[in-house]
Every structure is written in structure tokens, then in C-alpha cells.
Design a protein around this motif. Structure first.
Motif, PDB file in Angstrom:
ATOM      1  N   GLU A  62       0.805  -1.298  -0.048  1.00 58.07           N
ATOM      2  CA  GLU A  62      -0.050  -0.076  -0.025  1.00 58.07           C
ATOM      3  C   GLU A  62       0.774   1.193   0.079  1.00 58.07           C
ATOM      4  O   GLU A  62       0.328   2.392  -0.041  1.00 58.07           O
ATOM      5  CB  GLU A  62      -0.987   0.101   1.173  1.00 58.07           C
ATOM      6  N   ALA A  63       2.291   1.304   0.175  1.00 59.58           N
ATOM      7  CA  ALA A  63       3.160   2.384   0.042  1.00 59.58           C
ATOM      8  C   ALA A  63       3.089   3.058  -1.495  1.00 59.58           C
ATOM      9  O   ALA A  63       3.113   2.327  -2.367  1.00 59.58           O
ATOM     10  CB  ALA A  63       4.458   1.692   0.460  1.00 59.58           C
ATOM     11  N   LYS A  64       3.031   4.300  -1.206  1.00 63.32           N
ATOM     12  CA  LYS A  64       2.976   4.989  -2.600  1.00 63.32           C
ATOM     13  C   LYS A  64       4.464   4.975  -3.426  1.00 63.32           C
ATOM     14  O   LYS A  64       5.580   5.172  -2.674  1.00 63.32           O
ATOM     15  CB  LYS A  64       2.682   6.475  -2.298  1.00 63.32           C
ATOM     16  N   MET A  65       4.297   4.910  -4.535  1.00 60.71           N
ATOM     17  CA  MET A  65       5.701   4.942  -5.208  1.00 60.71           C
ATOM     18  C   MET A  65       6.468   6.128  -5.014  1.00 60.71           C
ATOM     19  O   MET A  65       7.688   6.075  -5.033  1.00 60.71           O
ATOM     20  CB  MET A  65       5.382   4.697  -6.864  1.00 60.71           C
ATOM     21  N   GLY A  66       5.701   7.325  -4.959  1.00 62.12           N
ATOM     22  CA  GLY A  66       6.537   8.464  -4.760  1.00 62.12           C
ATOM     23  C   GLY A  66       7.219   8.740  -3.346  1.00 62.12           C
ATOM     24  O   GLY A  66       8.107   9.394  -3.272  1.00 62.12           O
ATOM     25  N   THR A  67       7.183   7.748  -2.569  1.00 59.69           N
ATOM     26  CA  THR A  67       7.675   7.858  -0.925  1.00 59.69           C
ATOM     27  C   THR A  67       8.594   6.859  -1.052  1.00 59.69           C
ATOM     28  O   THR A  67       9.660   6.610   0.108  1.00 59.69           O
ATOM     29  CB  THR A  67       6.552   7.365  -0.009  1.00 59.69           C
ATOM     30  N   LEU A  68       8.983   5.932  -2.116  1.00 57.32           N
ATOM     31  CA  LEU A  68      10.118   5.009  -2.215  1.00 57.32           C
ATOM     32  C   LEU A  68      11.526   5.595  -2.367  1.00 57.32           C
ATOM     33  O   LEU A  68      11.586   6.432  -2.932  1.00 57.32           O
ATOM     34  CB  LEU A  68       9.780   3.836  -2.997  1.00 57.32           C
ATOM     35  N   SER A  69      12.390   4.930  -1.768  1.00 57.79           N
ATOM     36  CA  SER A  69      13.879   5.143  -2.216  1.00 57.79           C
ATOM     37  C   SER A  69      14.369   4.718  -3.706  1.00 57.79           C
ATOM     38  O   SER A  69      13.449   3.874  -4.264  1.00 57.79           O
ATOM     39  CB  SER A  69      14.892   4.601  -1.166  1.00 57.79           C
ATOM     40  N   GLY A  70      15.411   5.124  -4.061  1.00 60.88           N
ATOM     41  CA  GLY A  70      15.908   4.752  -5.500  1.00 60.88           C
ATOM     42  C   GLY A  70      15.860   3.232  -5.605  1.00 60.88           C
ATOM     43  O   GLY A  70      15.672   2.736  -6.585  1.00 60.88           O
ATOM     44  N   GLY A  71      16.676   2.617  -4.419  1.00 63.55           N
ATOM     45  CA  GLY A  71      16.746   1.252  -4.535  1.00 63.55           C
ATOM     46  C   GLY A  71      15.310   0.536  -4.429  1.00 63.55           C
ATOM     47  O   GLY A  71      15.283  -0.593  -5.142  1.00 63.55           O
ATOM     48  N   GLN A  72      14.653   0.948  -3.448  1.00 65.37           N
ATOM     49  CA  GLN A  72      13.137   0.298  -3.542  1.00 65.37           C
ATOM     50  C   GLN A  72      12.338   0.358  -4.894  1.00 65.37           C
ATOM     51  O   GLN A  72      11.877  -0.602  -5.370  1.00 65.37           O
ATOM     52  CB  GLN A  72      12.334   0.987  -2.453  1.00 65.37           C
ATOM     53  N   ILE A  73      12.482   1.691  -5.552  1.00 65.10           N
ATOM     54  CA  ILE A  73      11.869   1.671  -6.867  1.00 65.10           C
ATOM     55  C   ILE A  73      12.452   0.552  -7.865  1.00 65.10           C
ATOM     56  O   ILE A  73      11.731   0.123  -8.793  1.00 65.10           O
ATOM     57  CB  ILE A  73      12.042   3.167  -7.268  1.00 65.10           C
ATOM     58  N   LYS A  74      13.770   0.603  -7.826  1.00 65.69           N
ATOM     59  CA  LYS A  74      14.213  -0.430  -8.482  1.00 65.69           C
ATOM     60  C   LYS A  74      13.889  -1.722  -8.462  1.00 65.69           C
ATOM     61  O   LYS A  74      13.764  -2.602  -9.110  1.00 65.69           O
ATOM     62  CB  LYS A  74      15.939  -0.386  -8.226  1.00 65.69           C
ATOM     63  N   ARG A  75      13.735  -2.201  -7.042  1.00 66.79           N
ATOM     64  CA  ARG A  75      13.325  -3.486  -6.640  1.00 66.79           C
ATOM     65  C   ARG A  75      11.672  -3.639  -7.098  1.00 66.79           C
ATOM     66  O   ARG A  75      11.507  -4.816  -7.681  1.00 66.79           O
ATOM     67  CB  ARG A  75      13.602  -3.782  -5.184  1.00 66.79           C
ATOM     68  N   VAL A  76      11.114  -2.703  -6.965  1.00 65.28           N
ATOM     69  CA  VAL A  76       9.423  -2.965  -7.249  1.00 65.28           C
ATOM     70  C   VAL A  76       9.534  -2.902  -8.899  1.00 65.28           C
ATOM     71  O   VAL A  76       8.700  -3.766  -9.494  1.00 65.28           O
ATOM     72  CB  VAL A  76       8.683  -1.758  -7.027  1.00 65.28           C
ATOM     73  N   ALA A  77      10.271  -2.354  -9.623  1.00 67.10           N
ATOM     74  CA  ALA A  77      10.297  -2.415 -11.083  1.00 67.10           C
ATOM     75  C   ALA A  77      10.530  -3.701 -11.604  1.00 67.10           C
ATOM     76  O   ALA A  77      10.145  -4.223 -12.529  1.00 67.10           O
ATOM     77  CB  ALA A  77      11.228  -1.182 -11.733  1.00 67.10           C
ATOM     78  N   ASN A  89      20.867  -0.751   1.761  1.00 68.33           N
ATOM     79  CA  ASN A  89      20.526   0.535   1.448  1.00 68.33           C
ATOM     80  C   ASN A  89      19.660   1.095   2.514  1.00 68.33           C
ATOM     81  O   ASN A  89      18.917   0.315   3.135  1.00 68.33           O
ATOM     82  CB  ASN A  89      19.552   0.702   0.352  1.00 68.33           C
ATOM     83  N   GLY A  90      20.142   2.428   2.866  1.00 70.36           N
ATOM     84  CA  GLY A  90      19.259   3.017   4.033  1.00 70.36           C
ATOM     85  C   GLY A  90      19.866   2.749   5.373  1.00 70.36           C
ATOM     86  O   GLY A  90      19.560   3.271   6.459  1.00 70.36           O
ATOM     87  N   ALA A  91      21.213   2.037   5.587  1.00 69.30           N
ATOM     88  CA  ALA A  91      21.620   1.638   6.663  1.00 69.30           C
ATOM     89  C   ALA A  91      22.547   2.736   7.591  1.00 69.30           C
ATOM     90  O   ALA A  91      22.992   2.703   8.544  1.00 69.30           O
ATOM     91  CB  ALA A  91      22.715   0.466   6.509  1.00 69.30           C
ATOM     92  N   GLY A  92      22.849   3.842   6.428  1.00 71.30           N
ATOM     93  CA  GLY A  92      23.617   5.135   6.960  1.00 71.30           C
ATOM     94  C   GLY A  92      25.053   5.229   6.494  1.00 71.30           C
ATOM     95  O   GLY A  92      25.757   6.061   6.984  1.00 71.30           O
ATOM     96  N   LYS A  93      25.441   4.539   5.379  1.00 70.41           N
ATOM     97  CA  LYS A  93      26.658   4.733   4.726  1.00 70.41           C
ATOM     98  C   LYS A  93      26.910   5.930   4.179  1.00 70.41           C
ATOM     99  O   LYS A  93      28.020   6.689   4.586  1.00 70.41           O
ATOM    100  CB  LYS A  93      26.827   3.586   3.522  1.00 70.41           C
ATOM    101  N   SER A  94      26.155   6.665   3.349  1.00 66.80           N
ATOM    102  CA  SER A  94      26.242   7.986   2.922  1.00 66.80           C
ATOM    103  C   SER A  94      26.262   9.068   4.032  1.00 66.80           C
ATOM    104  O   SER A  94      26.801   9.923   3.778  1.00 66.80           O
ATOM    105  CB  SER A  94      25.045   8.237   1.912  1.00 66.80           C
ATOM    106  N   THR A  95      25.402   8.713   5.019  1.00 66.52           N
ATOM    107  CA  THR A  95      25.383   9.405   6.236  1.00 66.52           C
ATOM    108  C   THR A  95      26.643   9.765   6.833  1.00 66.52           C
ATOM    109  O   THR A  95      27.123  10.985   7.173  1.00 66.52           O
ATOM    110  CB  THR A  95      24.191   9.168   7.263  1.00 66.52           C
ATOM    111  N   LEU A  96      27.504   8.714   6.903  1.00 65.22           N
ATOM    112  CA  LEU A  96      28.828   8.667   7.344  1.00 65.22           C
ATOM    113  C   LEU A  96      29.759   9.438   6.740  1.00 65.22           C
ATOM    114  O   LEU A  96      30.571  10.136   7.131  1.00 65.22           O
ATOM    115  CB  LEU A  96      29.206   7.281   7.647  1.00 65.22           C
TER     116      LEU A  96
END
Length: 627
Positions: free
Chosen positions: A145-160, A351-358
């Protein structure tokens, strides 16, 4: 069964010829990888097969009994659709039957219900919904039920990807699956799942990828696009490299012979009177053909070894007790680490674990919640992020680089011009004087990478550098980074790239937990899988913390016990030193038997790199033994 037949295909953009008179066939069960430099026409060829581009000349025949399905790098979607609604936008008869069946469950129209049930039978759609849910689950997509516009780039790739794989199951027809860089933006777990799925599936596949482990696991045929031609290789990536080297050696031999003949024929041409006989005209035509071969440029300019890097001081970078959260999501918890001179660290995790944040915290682009960061005064960061290149409208490639400096310094007092440096990164003279806006997406990515390196930093930070880079560029980058004397942090899901560059992993494992692992990426994954199967057999967790140096005291005669991290390091060094000795001996043997100048230069560079690594290993081994 033949799926696709292509004869004498040619495509140009203005004066740039992408490919000329290429012919090929795709047969049922083929799993083909296309390898080429960015801008060679890989994506254009795929679009021609899909009917989205028109060739200048040649024929493309698609078997009428097959469907062609494309998984593109650019994914189109409506941001307001839920994942479930996006999945049901598939344009296939079984999906339509399934949608009608769902509508019939709410209907009292018995004719409509009967028709919907009949469609389910005709199109064998009963199992389709289960297949779809199974694929979504395996790709870690749970909230439909999640909206496509709320997904991260990696999640969009997996759904596609889930939608694509469902489509190949939905249509009970023969399918040619075309995939353009399918592993971009997928984490390692998802790449391994897709690799396993495609290698076992009975499908016909045409694939463009820079992931060499993925390529070897999935494909057994490689098409190489180069110099407007298409070359065919059966076997692994290593076989392709070997075949390519043999072809280039043969071509160089042909050019040498043509040069000798050209000099003789040139003398004859100069002596000839203006009146030509039929016989002499034939010889003149032959002369121009010889001239064309003789002037063919096959030189592969190698990277120099003596780059002059900005000086590194004693203090590099130290993180002390860093905490970072976003809302209730904990990314970093009491993280401490001291980076050493010349250290090459790989950072991995979902993805989303915090790598880019570090990476952002290290550079001061983002603030930590708690903790302290100490950066050496001489440190000059070079940050290659996932964001695109920023440039002026109609700015030329060469001018963009010259804005930094006209020359790149070398340690021997010499320098490389901006144009020479561009050639090292596979930008030919014509491309250098082209507007950046005319470059392909991969070429812009390559220019962005070169722009960072040309600034001559001494601490490189790369966030997914391999996405959209072609294999020739990756090879150049790997050589550069292996020679790089500064410190390096790489965030990447490219297993082959990581194995070649880093021997130390920081693994983000969720909930602020970061594991410090001595070894390459493949070794880390093997250990991780062992833990999942048998926790008791797993390696003891290593704490990510650099000990604070003890106060200077009187020398002690007794030796302390090595830490677990140091013991692992010692074992790795003792394993690698004999291997490096063997490599060094082989190169010395090759140098003694080699006459070609370019090959001697390449071998000398390899010898210096291996000798340097061996010397570092020997010094570190002595230090650990003394401990």
C-alpha cells in the motif's frame, strides 16, 4: 528457435558513427552480455531492438511469436500509485484477466463473473497472483500500500524488477528479456538474489552490466562493441579479456607490416609520373588501403605511476564516539575509528543503513548527534557522490577540466596536460571538444569521476562510483586507485571492484552496529553467510575502535598478546606475501623476454606496484612479530 536476426546494422549521430554494418542472431536460451565503452552505442542498440530508435540502414527481424521486454535504467511511474496498483499496470492478458476477476468478486452480474472465470482459465492466471507476491517478498517488498513516490531509489528499482519478472511469468510466450544495468542501486543481497534467479531461469537474456561477478554468473556469451564493430566471445569475462588481447596483438602486427609497406609504396608514389597506367592505378588504390591500415591508432595509453599527491601529515582522520539517528532510526552508535595513511577501506551494508550519512559527517556536510571528528590540517578531500555533474550550458569537456588547472603534476617534476589526462580516462580528441550536454549518461559519469581525481586530493571518498561506468573505465579507475598513495573510502555494491581495491571492510549491519572486518569483500560475505547458517562457527565480532596510544613508559621485555584484529592482519599478510613473490617473479621473467616498449612500461608499472605492496607487507609483518 531464432528470436532475433540483425543484418548490416548501421547507426550514426551526426558525424559520430556508433556501429557500422554489424550482424548478429539471438537464439532461444542465449544469455548474452554486451560490453563496451560508454558512448559506443549499447543503449542505442537496445532501443533499436525495442523499436524505440530507427537504424540508418540494415534489417532487424523479431520473431512474431516472442515478446521483447526491457528493464531500463530510467523507470517511469506515477508517484501517486501504490505498489500494488503499479504492479497491476502490466499490459498483458493474464494481468487483465486477474483484474477482471477481482472486480467480479464485488459484482452481482453473473455474465461478467462467468466471463472473468473463463478468462482466468484461458490465460492460466490462477497462479499469477501468488507468483507476484512471492517475487515481491523475495525482493523484500512487503508494504504493497506504500505510494511509489515515497520509495527510495533502491526500492523503486526492486519494485520495477518485481514487475518485470512477473511480466515474464505472466505471458506464456517466448520472451527476450533485455536488461540495462539491472544491478545499479541494488544492495548486495538483492544483487545475489537476482544473479541466482537469472542464472537458473530458463530465459533468453540480453544484458548490459558493469558487474563482472554478475556477468560471469549469469552469461556465457559476451558481445564486445568497439571501433564501430561487434566482436563475439564464448565463455567468461576472463576469456573475453584474453581474446581481446590476442586480437589487439594481431592488429598491431598487421599495422607494423603495413607501416613497412607504406614507406616503400610512398617512395614509389613520389617517383611516379602524372600519367598512370591501369596497372599503376591498381597499385595506387592498394597504396591508399595500406595507408589507412598503417595510420590506425591502437595505442592504449597506460596510467603513469608517479602521480604527485598532496602531502599527508601525521594526523589523517579520527572519529570519536559518533552517534547519529533520524527520528527513531538509529544509524551510528558510539562509532570510533582512526584512519591511517594509505588505508583503503570499503563500506558495505543495505540501502538506508547510514553509509552515505557517515560520508557526509566525515566531510562536515552533516552534523553528528554526538561525538567528535578530528581532521588533519593537510587533508584534501575528493568526494565522488551519487549526484550528477554540474556544468555550464554548452561548455566543452576540455574547458571544464582546464578550469581546475592546465596541467596535472607528476612526482618526477613533469606533468600531464588536461588533454592527456582526459585521454587516460578514454576521452578521445573529438569528444574532448564536444559540449558536455552531448555526452551520454555514462560519459558524464566518467567525466565527473575524472573531475574529482584531477583536483589531486589526498583523501578520496567514493559513494557508489561504479554505477553507470563502463568496464573499460572501471579498469582504468582500478589501476589508478591501486597506485593511489593517499587514504580511500569506498561505498560500493560492486563485489569485483571492492575485492580488487580494498582489504578492510566496515560493514553496516543495522541498529547502529558497524563491524570492522580485516579482509576483502568476498571474505566478509563468506563469513556473514557462515554466521547465518551456524552462529557458533562465526568469527568473533570485532569492535570498531582504535586503541588510544598508551603513555610512554619504560621498555618492557615481555611481549603483549596480539589483538584479534592484529592476528587476522598477520595471517592475511603471511598468506599474501608468497603470492606477491610469485607475481613479482613472473613479471620479472616477462620483462626479460619482452621487446615491446608499451608492454615493458606496463610490466614495469605492475612490478613497482607489487614490489611496493610486498615491501609494506614485510615492514608490517616485522612490526607485528616484534609485538
Amino acid at each position: 528457435m531464432n528470436y532475433v536476426s540483425v543484418e548490416n546494422l548501421t547507426k550514426s549521430y551526426g558525424i559520430k558513427v556508433l556501429f557500422k554494418n554489424i550482424s548478429f542472431h539471438v537464439n532461444e536460451g542465449d544469455k548474452i552480455a554486451i560490453v563496451a565503452k560508454n558512448g559506443s552505442g549499447k543503449s542505442t542498440l537496445l532501443k533499436i531492438l525495442m523499436g524505440k530508435e530507427i537504424a540508418d540502414s540494415g534489417t532487424v527481424v523479431i520473431n512474431k511469436d516472442i515478446q521483447v521486454v526491457l528493464f531500463d535504467q530510467e523507470i517511469d511511474f506515477d508517484s501517486d500509485l501504490t505498489i500494488d496498483e503499479f504492479m497491476m499496470t502490466l499490459d498483458s492478458a493474464p494481468i487483465q484477466a486477474l483484474k477482471n476477476y477481482h472486480k467480479s468478486l464485488l459484482s452481482t452480474d453473473y455474465d461478467f463473473i462467468e466471463k472473468a472465470l473463463a478468462e482466468m482459465e484461458i490465460h492460466k492466471a490462477w497462479d499469477l497472483e501468488n507468483d507476484m507476491k512471492q517475487i515481491l517478498s523475495q525482493l523484500k517488498i512487503t508494504d504493497l500500500e506504500a505510494k511509489m513516490g515515497t520509495l527510495s531509489g533502491g526500492q523503486i528499482k526492486r519494485v520495477a524488477l518485481a514487475k518485470l519478472l512477473t511480466e515474464t511469468r505472466a505471458e506464456h510466450r517466448h520472451t527476450l528479456l533485455i536488461m540495462d544495468e539491472p544491478t545499479n542501486h541494488l544492495d548486495v543481497e538483492m544483487v545475489e538474489w537476482l544473479e541466482n534467479y537469472l542464472s537458473k531461469a530458463k530465459i533468453t537474456l540480453l544484458l548490459v552490466t558493469h558487474d563482472r561477478y554478475f556477468l560471469d554468473a549469469v552469461c556465457d556469451i559476451i558481445w564486445e562493441m568497439e571501433d564501430q564493430n561487434l566482436y563475439f566471445h564464448n565463455g567468461s569475462y576472463a576469456t573475453y579479456l584474453e581474446n581481446k588481447m590476442i586480437r589487439e596483438d594481431n592488429m598491431n602486427s598487421t599495422i607494423d607490416k603495413a607501416n613497412n609497406l607504406y614507406r616503400k609504396e610512398l617512395e614509389w608514389m613520389r617517383r611516379q609520373p602524372k600519367a598512370r597506367t591501369t596497372k599503376s592505378k591498381s597499385r595506387i588504390d592498394s597504396f591508399y588501403e595500406t595507408e589507412k591500415v598503417a595510420k590506425t591508432d591502437t595505442r592504449k595509453q597506460g596510467l603513469e605511476l608517479d602521480f604527485e599527491m598532496k602531502r599527508l601529515g601525521n594526523k589523517i582522520l579520527e572519529l570519536k564516539h559518533i552517534d547519529k539517528s533520524f527520528g527513531n532510526k538509529l544509524l551510528l552508535k558510539d562509532f570510533s575509528y582512526q584512519f591511517q595513511r594509505g588505508e583503503k577501506v570499503g563500506i558495505v551494508g543495505k540501502n538506508g543503513a547510514g553509509k552515505s550519512t557517515l560520508l557526509n559527517i566525515i566531510q562536515g556536510l552533516e552534523k553528528a548527534d554526538n561525538g567528535e571528528i578530528e581532521t588533519g590540517e593537510t587533508i584534501s578531500f575528493g568526494y565522488f557522490s551519487q549526484k550528477g555533474l554540474t556544468y555550464k550550458e554548452d561548455e566543452r569537456v576540455i574547458d571544464f577540466i582546464k578550469e581546475i588547472a592546465e596541467y596535472y603534476p607528476l612526482a618526477n617534476g613533469k606533468s600531464l596536460s588536461a588533454s592527456q589526462f582526459l585521454r587516460l580516462f578514454l576521452f578521445d580528441d573529438q569528444t574532448q571538444y564536444s559540449p558536455i550536454s552531448k555526452l551520454s549518461g555514462g560519459e558524464k559519469r566518467r567525466l565527473h569521476l575524472m573531475y574529482i581525481l584531477y583536483q589531486n586530493p589526498n583523501f578520496l571518498i567514493f559513494d557508489e562510483p561504479t554505477n553507470d561506468l563502463d568496464l573499460p573505465t572501471l579498469t582504468v579507475l582500478e589501476i589508478f586507485l591501486q597506485m593511489f598513495q593517499g587514504s580511500l573510502i569506498i561505498v560500493s555494491h560492486d563485489r569485483y571492484f571492492m575485492d580488487r581495491i580494498v582489504d578492510h571492510i566496515l560493514a553496516f549491519e543495522g541498529e547502529g552496529k558497524i563491524r570492522d572486518f580485516i579482509g576483502n569483500f568476498s571474505e566478509y560475505r563468506e563469513n556473514q553467510k557462515l554466521e547465518e547458517k551456524n552462529p557458533k562457527a562465526a568469527v568473533i565480532e570485532q569492535k570498531v575502535e582504535t586503541p588510544t596510544p598508551a603513555p610512554v613508559s619504560k621498555p618492557q621485555t615481555s611481549k603483549r598478546k596480539l589483538s584479534f584484529k592484529e592476528q587476522r592482519e598477520l595471517e592475511t599478510i603471511e598468506k599474501e606475501m608468497p603470492e606477491l613473490e610469485i607475481q613479482r617473479a613472473k613479471i620479472l621473467d616477462q620483462l626479460n623476454n619482452e621487446a615491446d616498449y608499451e608492454k615493458i612500461s606496463k610490466l614495469s608499472a605492475d612490478l613497482e606496484a607489487i614490489s611496493g605492496k610486498l615491501e609494506n607487507h614485510e615492514m608490517r609483518w616485522l612490526e607485528l612479530q616484534e609485538e
